[in-house]
Design a protein around this motif. Structure first.
Motif, PDB file in Angstrom:
ATOM      1  N   HIS A  81       0.977  -1.111  -0.064  1.00  0.00           N
ATOM      2  CA  HIS A  81       0.061   0.117  -0.189  1.00  0.00           C
ATOM      3  C   HIS A  81       0.768   1.287  -0.045  1.00  0.00           C
ATOM      4  N   ALA A  82       1.944   1.165   0.720  1.00  0.00           N
ATOM      5  CA  ALA A  82       2.848   2.336   0.843  1.00  0.00           C
ATOM      6  C   ALA A  82       3.695   2.512  -0.615  1.00  0.00           C
ATOM      7  N   ALA A  83       3.796   1.417  -1.157  1.00  0.00           N
ATOM      8  CA  ALA A  83       4.547   1.442  -2.649  1.00  0.00           C
ATOM      9  C   ALA A  83       3.771   2.032  -3.586  1.00  0.00           C
ATOM     10  N   ARG A  84       2.116   1.655  -3.484  1.00  0.00           N
ATOM     11  CA  ARG A  84       1.260   2.143  -4.188  1.00  0.00           C
ATOM     12  C   ARG A  84       0.919   3.655  -4.263  1.00  0.00           C
ATOM     13  N   ARG A  85       1.119   4.151  -2.668  1.00  0.00           N
ATOM     14  CA  ARG A  85       1.086   5.571  -2.758  1.00  0.00           C
ATOM     15  C   ARG A  85       2.328   6.152  -3.318  1.00  0.00           C
ATOM     16  N   CYS A  86       3.257   5.695  -3.356  1.00  0.00           N
ATOM     17  CA  CYS A  86       4.540   5.955  -4.116  1.00  0.00           C
ATOM     18  C   CYS A  86       4.527   6.169  -5.688  1.00  0.00           C
ATOM     19  N   PHE A  87       3.877   5.176  -6.090  1.00  0.00           N
ATOM     20  CA  PHE A  87       3.515   5.093  -7.621  1.00  0.00           C
ATOM     21  C   PHE A  87       2.383   6.058  -7.956  1.00  0.00           C
ATOM     22  N   LEU A  88       1.459   6.101  -7.298  1.00  0.00           N
ATOM     23  CA  LEU A  88       0.391   7.125  -7.700  1.00  0.00           C
ATOM     24  C   LEU A  88       1.073   8.643  -7.746  1.00  0.00           C
ATOM     25  N   LEU A  89       1.858   8.706  -6.803  1.00  0.00           N
ATOM     26  CA  LEU A  89       2.470  10.071  -6.864  1.00  0.00           C
ATOM     27  C   LEU A  89       3.373  10.391  -8.212  1.00  0.00           C
ATOM     28  N   PHE A  90       4.051   9.209  -8.576  1.00  0.00           N
ATOM     29  CA  PHE A  90       4.914   9.417  -9.771  1.00  0.00           C
ATOM     30  C   PHE A  90       4.033   9.441 -10.891  1.00  0.00           C
ATOM     31  N   HIS A  91       2.810   8.589 -10.937  1.00  0.00           N
ATOM     32  CA  HIS A  91       2.044   8.790 -12.140  1.00  0.00           C
ATOM     33  C   HIS A  91       1.379   9.982 -12.191  1.00  0.00           C
ATOM     34  N   ARG A  92       1.212  10.832 -11.032  1.00  0.00           N
ATOM     35  CA  ARG A  92       0.893  12.279 -11.236  1.00  0.00           C
ATOM     36  C   ARG A  92       1.752  13.214 -11.374  1.00  0.00           C
ATOM     37  N   GLY A  93       3.188  12.800 -11.703  1.00  0.00           N
ATOM     38  CA  GLY A  93       4.338  13.555 -11.827  1.00  0.00           C
ATOM     39  C   GLY A  93       4.984  14.172 -10.914  1.00  0.00           C
ATOM     40  N   VAL A  94       4.727  13.922  -9.632  1.00  0.00           N
ATOM     41  CA  VAL A  94       5.176  14.322  -8.306  1.00  0.00           C
ATOM     42  C   VAL A  94       6.342  13.278  -7.960  1.00  0.00           C
ATOM     43  N   TYR A  95       7.601  13.825  -7.972  1.00  0.00           N
ATOM     44  CA  TYR A  95       8.571  12.944  -7.831  1.00  0.00           C
ATOM     45  C   TYR A  95       9.420  13.067  -6.538  1.00  0.00           C
ATOM     46  N   LEU A  96       9.870  14.392  -6.265  1.00  0.00           N
ATOM     47  CA  LEU A  96      11.124  14.679  -5.288  1.00  0.00           C
ATOM     48  C   LEU A  96      10.356  15.476  -4.130  1.00  0.00           C
ATOM     49  N   THR A  97       9.353  14.898  -3.188  1.00  0.00           N
ATOM     50  CA  THR A  97       8.739  15.687  -2.295  1.00  0.00           C
ATOM     51  C   THR A  97       8.739  14.722  -1.104  1.00  0.00           C
ATOM     52  N   VAL A  98       8.193  15.307   0.062  1.00  0.00           N
ATOM     53  CA  VAL A  98       8.226  14.918   1.385  1.00  0.00           C
ATOM     54  C   VAL A  98       7.116  13.661   1.056  1.00  0.00           C
ATOM     55  N   GLU A  99       6.024  13.764   0.457  1.00  0.00           N
ATOM     56  CA  GLU A  99       5.101  12.598   0.338  1.00  0.00           C
ATOM     57  C   GLU A  99       5.681  11.487  -0.234  1.00  0.00           C
ATOM     58  N   VAL A 100       6.548  11.488  -1.219  1.00  0.00           N
ATOM     59  CA  VAL A 100       7.148  10.505  -1.904  1.00  0.00           C
ATOM     60  C   VAL A 100       8.308   9.857  -0.995  1.00  0.00           C
ATOM     61  N   VAL A 101       8.889  10.639  -0.368  1.00  0.00           N
ATOM     62  CA  VAL A 101       9.993  10.045   0.616  1.00  0.00           C
ATOM     63  C   VAL A 101       9.230   9.309   1.790  1.00  0.00           C
ATOM     64  N   ALA A 103       6.357   7.825   1.715  1.00  0.00           N
ATOM     65  CA  ALA A 103       5.812   6.479   1.116  1.00  0.00           C
ATOM     66  C   ALA A 103       6.895   5.554   0.844  1.00  0.00           C
ATOM     67  N   LEU A 104       8.254   5.971   0.432  1.00  0.00           N
ATOM     68  CA  LEU A 104       9.320   5.000   0.249  1.00  0.00           C
ATOM     69  C   LEU A 104      10.047   4.598   1.332  1.00  0.00           C
ATOM     70  N   ARG A 105       9.990   5.412   2.596  1.00  0.00           N
ATOM     71  CA  ARG A 105      10.455   4.868   3.714  1.00  0.00           C
ATOM     72  C   ARG A 105       9.530   3.912   4.618  1.00  0.00           C
ATOM     73  N   ALA A 106       8.196   4.247   4.318  1.00  0.00           N
ATOM     74  CA  ALA A 106       7.196   3.174   4.782  1.00  0.00           C
ATOM     75  C   ALA A 106       7.350   1.869   4.168  1.00  0.00           C
ATOM     76  N   PHE A 107       7.498   2.116   2.731  1.00  0.00           N
ATOM     77  CA  PHE A 107       7.624   0.501   1.793  1.00  0.00           C
ATOM     78  C   PHE A 107       8.642  -0.093   2.353  1.00  0.00           C
ATOM     79  N   GLY A 108       9.932   0.476   2.655  1.00  0.00           N
ATOM     80  CA  GLY A 108      11.136  -0.046   2.837  1.00  0.00           C
ATOM     81  C   GLY A 108      11.059  -0.662   4.273  1.00  0.00           C
ATOM     82  N   GLY A 109      10.527   0.057   5.022  1.00  0.00           N
ATOM     83  CA  GLY A 109      10.707  -0.284   6.435  1.00  0.00           C
ATOM     84  C   GLY A 109       9.594  -1.479   6.738  1.00  0.00           C
TER      85      GLY A 109
END
Length: 179
Positions: A81-101, A103-109
């Motif tokens: 689900h965290a990865a999905r949040r990250c991919f949805l942000l990328f899909h919207r063109g959002v790349y280097l933001t706190v939200e992406v960070v 989501a990626l941190r949650a995915f890894g953890g």
């Protein structure tokens, strides 16, 4: 000197949209398949726990066993689900933001936690399911696989990448204030 090839924005957005859908599908299927296996084939699950074939577990043991076995799957589902949040942000063109960070941190953890849980589950299951066996035929099993170790490494790597991205986001914000 190496050059960095980047996919076009449209290609990255399409691919990210596909990965968001795949992440959601897997987030549902993984815990669902674990639960189905415990409901449909409880004897097979007892055998997979490393117990002797003549082990007879009570219904309450199988129910608690299913709950214990679901813990890594649910953690992996939360990671997806965290990865999905990250991919949805990328899909919207959002790349280097706190939200992406985040989501990626949650995915890894969560991937790392799911891998760690998969180390703890086999001993718990073997103890729980063999508790009714006569003395001398109770079991304690351990399992450590290369996929578990890889999950810990991948989870830790993603978490570290998110930490580096957090620094990059902070630096970009700081530079934007000067301009």
């Amino acid at each position: 000197m190496q050059t960095l090839r980047t996919p076009s924005d449209a290609k990255l957005r399409r691919y990210s949209g596909f990965l968001a859908h795949a992440s959601l599908l897997l987030a549902v299927l993984i815990p669902g398949s674990v639960l189905f296996a415990w409901i449909d084939m409880p004897d097979e699950m007892v055998r997979r726990a490393g117990l002797p074939p003549d082990t007879q577990s009570a219904l309450w043991q199988l129910a608690f066993g299913a709950l214990i076995a679901l813990s890594p799957a649910c953690l992996l589902s939360a990671a997806l689900h965290a990865a999905r949040r990250c991919f949805l942000l990328f899909h919207r063109g959002v790349y280097l933001t706190v939200e992406v960070v985040c989501a990626l941190r949650a995915f890894g953890g969560r991937v790392a936690m799911a891998s760690f849980a998969s180390v703890i589950v086999p001993p718990l299951l073997s103890l729980l399911l063999s508790i009714g066996n006569p003395p001398g035929s109770r079991a304690l099993t351990f399992a450590l696989s290369s996929s578990t170790l890889l999950g810990l490494l991948v989870g830790g790597t993603l978490w570290a990448l998110a930490a580096v991205m957090a620094r990059a986001v902070a630096m970009a914000d700081e530079h934007a204030q000067f301009v």
